[in-house]
Design a protein around this motif. Structure first.
Motif, PDB file in Angstrom:
ATOM      1  N   ARG A  59      12.586  99.039  42.506  1.00 21.69           N
ATOM      2  CA  ARG A  59      12.425 100.449  42.123  1.00 21.69           C
ATOM      3  C   ARG A  59      11.810 100.568  40.735  1.00 21.69           C
ATOM      4  NH1 ARG A  59      15.057 104.264  45.213  1.00 21.69           N
ATOM      5  NH2 ARG A  59      14.835 105.687  43.451  1.00 21.69           N
ATOM      6  N   ALA A  60      12.271  99.729  39.810  1.00 22.41           N
ATOM      7  CA  ALA A  60      11.715  99.778  38.454  1.00 22.41           C
ATOM      8  C   ALA A  60      10.239  99.405  38.447  1.00 22.41           C
ATOM      9  CB  ALA A  60      12.509  98.836  37.548  1.00 22.41           C
ATOM     10  N   HIS A  61       9.855  98.471  39.321  1.00 23.31           N
ATOM     11  CA  HIS A  61       8.454  98.053  39.393  1.00 23.31           C
ATOM     12  C   HIS A  61       7.557  99.188  39.866  1.00 23.31           C
ATOM     13  CE1 HIS A  61       5.067  95.327  40.023  1.00 23.31           C
ATOM     14  NE2 HIS A  61       4.926  95.841  41.230  1.00 23.31           N
ATOM     15  N   LEU A  62       8.077 100.080  40.720  1.00 29.45           N
ATOM     16  CA  LEU A  62       7.272 101.161  41.293  1.00 29.45           C
ATOM     17  C   LEU A  62       7.309 102.446  40.475  1.00 29.45           C
ATOM     18  CD1 LEU A  62       7.997 100.909  45.128  1.00 29.45           C
ATOM     19  CD2 LEU A  62       5.840 100.471  43.979  1.00 29.45           C
ATOM     20  N   THR A  63       8.099 102.484  39.426  1.00 32.00           N
ATOM     21  CA  THR A  63       8.292 103.733  38.688  1.00 32.00           C
ATOM     22  C   THR A  63       6.976 104.316  38.197  1.00 32.00           C
ATOM     23  OG1 THR A  63      10.498 103.029  37.978  1.00 32.00           O
ATOM     24  CG2 THR A  63       9.435 104.787  36.710  1.00 32.00           C
ATOM     25  N   ASP A  64       6.104 103.487  37.634  1.00 30.35           N
ATOM     26  CA  ASP A  64       4.849 103.986  37.059  1.00 30.35           C
ATOM     27  C   ASP A  64       3.849 104.448  38.113  1.00 30.35           C
ATOM     28  OD1 ASP A  64       5.843 103.400  34.557  1.00 30.35           O
ATOM     29  OD2 ASP A  64       4.898 101.421  34.460  1.00 30.35           O
ATOM     30  N   PHE A  65       4.115 104.184  39.390  1.00 32.84           N
ATOM     31  CA  PHE A  65       3.176 104.565  40.444  1.00 32.84           C
ATOM     32  C   PHE A  65       3.593 105.863  41.135  1.00 32.84           C
ATOM     33  CE2 PHE A  65       2.571 100.091  39.741  1.00 32.84           C
ATOM     34  CZ  PHE A  65       1.203  99.920  39.853  1.00 32.84           C
ATOM     35  N   TYR A  66       4.637 106.514  40.633  1.00 34.44           N
ATOM     36  CA  TYR A  66       5.072 107.812  41.144  1.00 34.44           C
ATOM     37  C   TYR A  66       4.921 108.851  40.038  1.00 34.44           C
ATOM     38  CZ  TYR A  66       7.119 105.895  45.421  1.00 34.44           C
ATOM     39  OH  TYR A  66       7.301 105.296  46.640  1.00 34.44           O
ATOM     40  N   SER A  67       4.563 110.060  40.438  1.00 34.85           N
ATOM     41  CA  SER A  67       4.427 111.163  39.485  1.00 34.85           C
ATOM     42  C   SER A  67       5.811 111.607  39.011  1.00 34.85           C
ATOM     43  CB  SER A  67       3.682 112.327  40.136  1.00 34.85           C
ATOM     44  OG  SER A  67       3.665 113.440  39.281  1.00 34.85           O
ATOM     45  N   GLN A  68       5.859 112.118  37.785  1.00 36.32           N
ATOM     46  CA  GLN A  68       7.119 112.607  37.219  1.00 36.32           C
ATOM     47  C   GLN A  68       7.395 114.049  37.592  1.00 36.32           C
ATOM     48  OE1 GLN A  68       9.141 110.470  35.640  1.00 36.32           O
ATOM     49  NE2 GLN A  68       7.556 108.910  36.096  1.00 36.32           N
ATOM     50  N   ILE A  69       6.437 114.694  38.240  1.00 35.32           N
ATOM     51  CA  ILE A  69       6.612 116.084  38.652  1.00 35.32           C
ATOM     52  C   ILE A  69       6.278 116.194  40.136  1.00 35.32           C
ATOM     53  CG2 ILE A  69       6.096 117.026  36.367  1.00 35.32           C
ATOM     54  CD1 ILE A  69       3.277 117.625  37.330  1.00 35.32           C
ATOM     55  N   GLY A  70       6.583 117.358  40.713  1.00 34.39           N
ATOM     56  CA  GLY A  70       6.261 117.580  42.111  1.00 34.39           C
ATOM     57  C   GLY A  70       7.446 117.362  43.028  1.00 34.39           C
ATOM     58  N   ARG A  71       7.173 117.451  44.329  1.00 35.13           N
ATOM     59  CA  ARG A  71       8.224 117.312  45.328  1.00 35.13           C
ATOM     60  C   ARG A  71       8.624 115.843  45.469  1.00 35.13           C
ATOM     61  NH1 ARG A  71       6.705 119.216  51.249  1.00 35.13           N
ATOM     62  NH2 ARG A  71       5.443 117.308  51.055  1.00 35.13           N
ATOM     63  N   PRO A  72       9.919 115.556  45.574  1.00 39.88           N
ATOM     64  CA  PRO A  72      10.356 114.159  45.719  1.00 39.88           C
ATOM     65  C   PRO A  72       9.769 113.522  46.981  1.00 39.88           C
ATOM     66  CG  PRO A  72      12.202 115.576  45.164  1.00 39.88           C
ATOM     67  CD  PRO A  72      11.059 116.484  45.480  1.00 39.88           C
ATOM     68  N   SER A  73       9.398 112.267  46.863  1.00 37.23           N
ATOM     69  CA  SER A  73       8.830 111.539  47.990  1.00 37.23           C
ATOM     70  C   SER A  73       9.941 110.906  48.820  1.00 37.23           C
ATOM     71  CB  SER A  73       7.895 110.441  47.467  1.00 37.23           C
ATOM     72  OG  SER A  73       8.651 109.442  46.819  1.00 37.23           O
ATOM     73  N   VAL A  74       9.542 110.285  49.913  1.00 38.80           N
ATOM     74  CA  VAL A  74      10.482 109.467  50.661  1.00 38.80           C
ATOM     75  C   VAL A  74      10.890 108.294  49.779  1.00 38.80           C
ATOM     76  CG1 VAL A  74      10.768 108.009  52.707  1.00 38.80           C
ATOM     77  CG2 VAL A  74       9.449 110.132  52.860  1.00 38.80           C
ATOM     78  N   ASP A  75      12.178 108.007  49.749  1.00 40.91           N
ATOM     79  CA  ASP A  75      12.692 106.936  48.901  1.00 40.91           C
ATOM     80  C   ASP A  75      12.033 105.603  49.292  1.00 40.91           C
ATOM     81  OD1 ASP A  75      14.110 105.155  47.391  1.00 40.91           O
ATOM     82  OD2 ASP A  75      16.085 105.933  47.933  1.00 40.91           O
ATOM     83  N   PRO A  76      11.354 104.922  48.344  1.00 36.39           N
ATOM     84  CA  PRO A  76      10.741 103.626  48.694  1.00 36.39           C
ATOM     85  C   PRO A  76      11.768 102.588  49.127  1.00 36.39           C
ATOM     86  CG  PRO A  76      10.701 103.983  46.313  1.00 36.39           C
ATOM     87  CD  PRO A  76      11.118 105.278  46.934  1.00 36.39           C
ATOM     88  N   GLU A  77      12.997 102.701  48.642  1.00 33.05           N
ATOM     89  CA  GLU A  77      14.034 101.763  49.072  1.00 33.05           C
ATOM     90  C   GLU A  77      14.336 101.939  50.552  1.00 33.05           C
ATOM     91  OE1 GLU A  77      18.720 100.625  48.122  1.00 33.05           O
ATOM     92  OE2 GLU A  77      17.496 101.666  46.610  1.00 33.05           O
TER      93      GLU A  77
END
Length: 458
Positions: free
Chosen positions: A40-58
């Protein structure tokens, strides 16, 4: 009296998923040892900090692990199985009324942020770090091998390799075609054209390992022989040269990222070329427990190169008749290495010595002199030959079967005998996920067994 049980199907019930998953279920054992915090920490920078939540990558990763553990190859079917199976819902942290993501979520994330961040590599290495922490990896001996996996293409949709191909409008190129043309442009010099090229997946190799020829990729495993843990995986084409190069990449990568360098490498004859043995011995300091690829034996009954005596001090061979074979018979003003394009040095006798020799019919009946091509890595080949006579080598032959067992499990249980994704990047994703699932199964089963049996008395 005959019983009768008719429960209204629309009846609302309170269900605790924890009660429906047996304590000895494989997914329970995997869940105890699966930590996706680093992922999860590795993917943090590849998700936007705003907007609708995505499907949990986990959630996506947990579903993919289920698919590769139980051989569910179709992502559509995987979504249906997770929807219906209570143990799968429990492992994915889904409640009985929670909605399962659509199958298109997998491809969108795979072709986007997962591939951009090399997320599957991070997932594989996080599991490997857990295996190392649990003392399942010793780093003393590695075994390497490759297995051919069919590509998702038709044999008929192909052209000859020497034929000029019109790929059409660049804006309409598929991802496998773009990857192939980019690799072709980067190749310097260009490799020899293959016998056949698939128009659907040009990166796949045309091979005939068993039966009719087909297009395929090779998955290359580097396995620690202590517990059979896969320490690295790399896709490649199906020829021996590409597979040996993939092993070099894996050894360097494991040393760089995990500070693990084996004392010995176990492989089959495909890894016994002179250049590979020279790299292992001279550059890496690794003992090659590998059969030497030796083509010097003659079928016409004449003397083989092994019948000649090598004198390293004098830099010359001596034949059975006592004559000398040298790489040069005169001194040059400008010293020459005499190394050929095949990385060999030619040693030859003189015509005067051979023409009066009584052993000429058994040595060089059809040529004026006898020539021997000696590899510049012959000392490494000699070391490999000496290792072949030791008990340690026989033990290594037995330990190499651990790689074969993993490939059998890969094709029969994981059902990865044919790829679903195309291109080298698709093969990269599938091979990494499959190896991750195999390591998780091995980690969970071994640690669960150790917990039940207790600490060893030794």
């Amino acid at each position: 009296m005959m019983g009768k049980q008719l429960i209204p199907r629309q009846r609302t019930e309170l269900i605790n998923l924890e009660e429906f998953v047996p304590q000895d279920h494989l997914l329970r054992a995997i869940d105890r040892h699966l930590d996706l915090t680093e992922f999860r920490a590795h993917l943090t920078d590849f998700y936007s900090q705003i907007g609708r939540p995505s499907v949990d990558p986990e959630l996506i990763i947990r579903m993919l692990i289920i698919g590769y553990c139980y051989g569910i190859r179709s992502e559509r079917r995987l979504c249906e199985e997770v929807h219906l199976n209570l143990a799968y819902r429990w492992f994915c942290h889904l409640g009985i009324h929670d909605r399962v993501p659509d199958h298109s979520t997998f491809s969108k994330n795979r072709h986007g942020r997962f591939r951009d961040s090399d997320a599957f590599r991070e997932l594989f290495e996080s599991v490997l770090r857990r295996c190392i922490a649990e003392n399942l990896v010793s780093g003393e001996g590695f075994a390497t091998d490759a297995s051919v996996i069919k590509a998702d293409v038709r044999r008929q949709h192909a052209v000859r390799g020497v034929q000029e191909i019109d790929w059409g409008n660049p804006d309409q190129w598929t991802r496998p075609v773009r990857e192939y043309l980019a690799a072709l442009t980067a190749a310097n010099p260009l490799a020899d054209p293959p016998k056949s090229i698939s128009l659907t997946d040009p990166g796949a190799s045309w091979t005939a390992t068993a039966g009719p020829a087909f297009f395929a990729y090779s998955t290359n495993y580097l396995v620690d022989v202590k517990a059979g843990i896969i320490v690295d995986v790399e896709p490649s084409s199906t020829n021996h040269g590409a597979q040996a190069q993939a092993t070099r990449i894996m050894i360097d990568r494991v040393e760089q990222r995990f500070q693990l360098k084996p004392q010995r490498l176990i492989g089959d004859t495909g890894y016994g070329s002179a250049s590979m043995l020279g790299w292992l011995v001279k550059q890496k300091g690794i003992e090659p427990h590998v059969p030497v690829w030796d083509m010097s034996a003659r079928k016409d009954g004449t003397f083989a190169a092994s019948d000649f005596i090598w004198d390293a001090t004098a830099n010359e061979y001596r034949c059975l008749g006592g004559q000398v074979l040298r790489s040069q018979w005169r001194t040059f003003t400008n010293p020459r290495s005499h190394i050929t394009k095949a990385d060999t040095i030619l040693y030859h006798s003189t015509k005067q010595d051979c023409q009066h020799c009584s052993l000429k019919p058994q040595c060089c009946p059809n040529t004026p002199t006898r020539k021997i091509a000696r590899s510049i890595h012959e000392d490494a080949r000699d070391l490999a030959r000496s290792i072949m006579d030791t008990p340690q080598y026989q033990q290594s032959r037995c330990e190499r079967k651990k790689v074969e067992m993993l490939f059998a499990h890969l094709k029969r249980i994981v059902k990865l005998d044919r790829l679903r994704l195309r291109g080298l990047s698709g093969a990269h994703d599938e091979f990494l996920l499959a190896a991750t699932a195999q390591n998780l199964r091995r980690l969970a089963i071994r640690l669960t067994h150790a917990a039940l049996v207790g600490p060893s008395l030794t």
